[in-house]
Design a protein around this motif. Structure first.
Motif, PDB file in Angstrom:
ATOM      1  N   ILE A   1     -24.987   3.976   5.700  1.00 32.27           N
ATOM      2  CA  ILE A   1     -26.227   3.208   5.636  1.00 32.27           C
ATOM      3  C   ILE A   1     -25.972   1.848   6.275  1.00 32.27           C
ATOM      4  N   ASN A   2     -26.736   1.578   7.335  1.00 34.85           N
ATOM      5  CA  ASN A   2     -26.579   0.321   8.087  1.00 34.85           C
ATOM      6  C   ASN A   2     -25.136   0.123   8.555  1.00 34.85           C
ATOM      7  N   GLY A   3     -24.517   1.213   8.949  1.00 35.99           N
ATOM      8  CA  GLY A   3     -23.166   1.149   9.468  1.00 35.99           C
ATOM      9  C   GLY A   3     -22.075   1.036   8.429  1.00 35.99           C
ATOM     10  N   GLU A   4     -22.434   1.051   7.151  1.00 33.35           N
ATOM     11  CA  GLU A   4     -21.464   0.924   6.077  1.00 33.35           C
ATOM     12  C   GLU A   4     -21.422   2.207   5.248  1.00 33.35           C
ATOM     13  N   PRO A   5     -20.218   2.668   4.872  1.00 25.50           N
ATOM     14  CA  PRO A   5     -20.134   3.868   4.018  1.00 25.50           C
ATOM     15  C   PRO A   5     -20.579   3.566   2.587  1.00 25.50           C
ATOM     16  N   VAL A   6     -21.443   4.390   2.063  1.00 28.65           N
ATOM     17  CA  VAL A   6     -21.955   4.246   0.705  1.00 28.65           C
ATOM     18  C   VAL A   6     -21.775   5.563  -0.027  1.00 28.65           C
ATOM     19  N   TRP A   7     -21.175   5.482  -1.215  1.00 24.45           N
ATOM     20  CA  TRP A   7     -20.962   6.682  -2.021  1.00 24.45           C
ATOM     21  C   TRP A   7     -22.068   6.797  -3.059  1.00 24.45           C
ATOM     22  N   LYS A   8     -22.852   7.871  -2.967  1.00 28.42           N
ATOM     23  CA  LYS A   8     -23.927   8.128  -3.927  1.00 28.42           C
ATOM     24  C   LYS A   8     -24.027   9.621  -4.192  1.00 28.42           C
ATOM     25  N   THR A   9     -24.528   9.954  -5.356  1.00 28.71           N
ATOM     26  CA  THR A   9     -24.752  11.362  -5.689  1.00 28.71           C
ATOM     27  C   THR A   9     -26.116  11.798  -5.178  1.00 28.71           C
ATOM     28  N   PRO A  10     -26.287  13.079  -4.821  1.00 29.80           N
ATOM     29  CA  PRO A  10     -27.623  13.558  -4.456  1.00 29.80           C
ATOM     30  C   PRO A  10     -28.651  13.314  -5.552  1.00 29.80           C
ATOM     31  N   TYR A  11     -28.221  13.422  -6.812  1.00 33.39           N
ATOM     32  CA  TYR A  11     -29.124  13.158  -7.929  1.00 33.39           C
ATOM     33  C   TYR A  11     -29.631  11.718  -7.884  1.00 33.39           C
ATOM     34  N   GLU A  12     -28.743  10.779  -7.588  1.00 31.25           N
ATOM     35  CA  GLU A  12     -29.130   9.371  -7.530  1.00 31.25           C
ATOM     36  C   GLU A  12     -30.071   9.106  -6.362  1.00 31.25           C
ATOM     37  N   ASN A  13     -29.838   9.763  -5.237  1.00 28.80           N
ATOM     38  CA  ASN A  13     -30.727   9.585  -4.083  1.00 28.80           C
ATOM     39  C   ASN A  13     -32.127  10.100  -4.363  1.00 28.80           C
ATOM     40  N   LEU A  14     -32.210  11.138  -5.190  1.00 26.88           N
ATOM     41  CA  LEU A  14     -33.517  11.739  -5.471  1.00 26.88           C
ATOM     42  C   LEU A  14     -34.254  11.030  -6.596  1.00 26.88           C
ATOM     43  N   ASN A  15     -33.536  10.605  -7.623  1.00 29.42           N
ATOM     44  CA  ASN A  15     -34.162  10.048  -8.820  1.00 29.42           C
ATOM     45  C   ASN A  15     -33.999   8.530  -8.970  1.00 29.42           C
ATOM     46  N   ASN A  16     -33.264   7.906  -8.042  1.00 27.47           N
ATOM     47  CA  ASN A  16     -33.054   6.452  -8.066  1.00 27.47           C
ATOM     48  C   ASN A  16     -32.380   5.978  -9.354  1.00 27.47           C
ATOM     49  N   ARG A  17     -31.542   6.812  -9.925  1.00 27.14           N
ATOM     50  CA  ARG A  17     -30.733   6.419 -11.078  1.00 27.14           C
ATOM     51  C   ARG A  17     -29.482   7.280 -11.123  1.00 27.14           C
ATOM     52  N   LYS A  18     -28.442   6.720 -11.707  1.00 28.48           N
ATOM     53  CA  LYS A  18     -27.177   7.432 -11.770  1.00 28.48           C
ATOM     54  C   LYS A  18     -27.251   8.550 -12.806  1.00 28.48           C
ATOM     55  N   PRO A  19     -26.627   9.683 -12.505  1.00 32.00           N
ATOM     56  CA  PRO A  19     -26.673  10.805 -13.455  1.00 32.00           C
ATOM     57  C   PRO A  19     -25.767  10.568 -14.652  1.00 32.00           C
ATOM     58  N   ASP A  20     -26.100  11.191 -15.755  1.00 34.79           N
ATOM     59  CA  ASP A  20     -25.290  11.146 -16.968  1.00 34.79           C
ATOM     60  C   ASP A  20     -24.425  12.403 -17.012  1.00 34.79           C
ATOM     61  N   SER A  21     -23.118  12.215 -17.002  1.00 36.74           N
ATOM     62  CA  SER A  21     -22.191  13.359 -16.963  1.00 36.74           C
ATOM     63  C   SER A  21     -21.572  13.656 -18.319  1.00 36.74           C
ATOM     64  N   GLN A  22     -22.007  12.985 -19.380  1.00 36.67           N
ATOM     65  CA  GLN A  22     -21.404  13.188 -20.693  1.00 36.67           C
ATOM     66  C   GLN A  22     -21.713  14.571 -21.263  1.00 36.67           C
ATOM     67  N   HIS A  23     -22.782  15.194 -20.773  1.00 39.40           N
ATOM     68  CA  HIS A  23     -23.172  16.495 -21.319  1.00 39.40           C
ATOM     69  C   HIS A  23     -22.471  17.661 -20.619  1.00 39.40           C
ATOM     70  N   LEU A  24     -21.692  17.379 -19.575  1.00 49.42           N
ATOM     71  CA  LEU A  24     -21.012  18.455 -18.854  1.00 49.42           C
ATOM     72  C   LEU A  24     -19.963  19.117 -19.745  1.00 49.42           C
ATOM     73  N   ARG A  25     -19.904  20.427 -19.685  1.00 50.56           N
ATOM     74  CA  ARG A  25     -18.972  21.205 -20.476  1.00 50.56           C
ATOM     75  C   ARG A  25     -18.166  22.153 -19.573  1.00 50.56           C
ATOM     76  N   VAL A  26     -17.084  22.657 -20.101  1.00 58.21           N
ATOM     77  CA  VAL A  26     -16.229  23.577 -19.350  1.00 58.21           C
ATOM     78  C   VAL A  26     -16.955  24.909 -19.173  1.00 58.21           C
ATOM     79  N   TRP A  27     -17.164  25.280 -17.925  1.00 60.95           N
ATOM     80  CA  TRP A  27     -17.873  26.531 -17.653  1.00 60.95           C
ATOM     81  C   TRP A  27     -17.003  27.716 -18.061  1.00 60.95           C
ATOM     82  N   GLY A  28     -17.609  28.688 -18.743  1.00 61.38           N
ATOM     83  CA  GLY A  28     -16.886  29.878 -19.168  1.00 61.38           C
ATOM     84  C   GLY A  28     -16.164  29.727 -20.486  1.00 61.38           C
ATOM     85  N   CYS A  29     -16.334  28.580 -21.155  1.00 64.10           N
ATOM     86  CA  CYS A  29     -15.646  28.393 -22.434  1.00 64.10           C
ATOM     87  C   CYS A  29     -16.386  29.136 -23.548  1.00 64.10           C
ATOM     88  N   GLN A  30     -15.696  29.321 -24.661  1.00 63.69           N
ATOM     89  CA  GLN A  30     -16.284  30.025 -25.802  1.00 63.69           C
ATOM     90  C   GLN A  30     -17.217  29.094 -26.567  1.00 63.69           C
TER      91      GLN A  30
END
Length: 205
Positions: A76-105
């Motif tokens: 962006i404007n010649g500068e590298p910017v790190w953003k999530t696709p979720y943030e680009n779409l919703n204009n807010r950072k995603p909450d990752s606290q709810h992520l769980r191990v896939w395939g767990c019991q």
């Protein structure tokens, strides 16, 4: 991309459609690159959890969910910017606290209307054990795979959506298999026919 609905949307936006040369997927480098990354993540989920490959659609769905919340570099404007696709779409950072191990019991609460089908609701079981397959795309619920109660076959069963779930993220089909393998003492035969046994040792971390 020859779907009629997609073509209609493209034409409405005033864009034109062109085709690539047959059998040259490298011309679709962005799309093919995204597919490659999705399948790499899904493959890792399946291998790490030990779930059979029949569950690959849910692994792909969970891989998409993860990648939407993974930072990606944009210029962006010649500068590298790190953003999530979720943030680009919703204009807010995603909450990752709810992520769980896939395939767990998991242990999920059986809905009341299903408990009534078992007969005496007050004495019927309130929860059942299954395996976590990701989050529902339609509602605020978790997707749980319930294997066949008679055989506990991980390739046969049903998928249900539950809200009240307790996760055991340290238990997966792979950890169960590894634990069972550790119980067996490996052995091998030497050239003279004698048998040598080995003891499995776990190094402290």
């Amino acid at each position: 991309y020859v779907d009629k609905e997609y073509l209609q949307q493209v034409l409405q936006e005033g864009a034109s459609r062109t085709f690539t040369v047959p059998y040259t997927p490298n011309l679709n480098n962005k799309a093919e690159g995204m597919f490659w990354r999705l399948f790499c993540v899904a493959r890792a989920l399946l291998f790490e959890s030990g779930m059979p490959t029949v569950h690959w659609p849910y692994a792909i769905q969970h891989a998409v969910y993860i990648m939407q919340r993974t930072p990606m570099k944009r210029i962006i404007n010649g500068e590298p910017v790190w953003k999530t696709p979720y943030e680009n779409l919703n204009n807010r950072k995603p909450d990752s606290q709810h992520l769980r191990v896939w395939g767990c019991q998991v242990s999920s609460e059986i809905p009341r209307h299903e408990r009534k089908k078992q007969g005496c609701e007050k004495l019927s079981k309130r929860a059942e054990t299954g395996w976590y397959m990701g989050r529902s795309r339609k509602r605020k619920a978790y997707i749980i795979f319930l294997p066949d109660p008679a055989t506990q076959d991980l390739t046969k069963g049903q998928y249900v959506e539950r809200r009240s779930v307790v996760f055991a993220e340290n238990i997966t089909p792979r950890t169960i298999t590894d634990k069972n393998n550790d119980k067996a003492t490996p052995s091998t035969k030497t050239e003279d026919g004698s048998t040598v046994s080995y003891t499995h040792l776990t190094l402290p971390t």
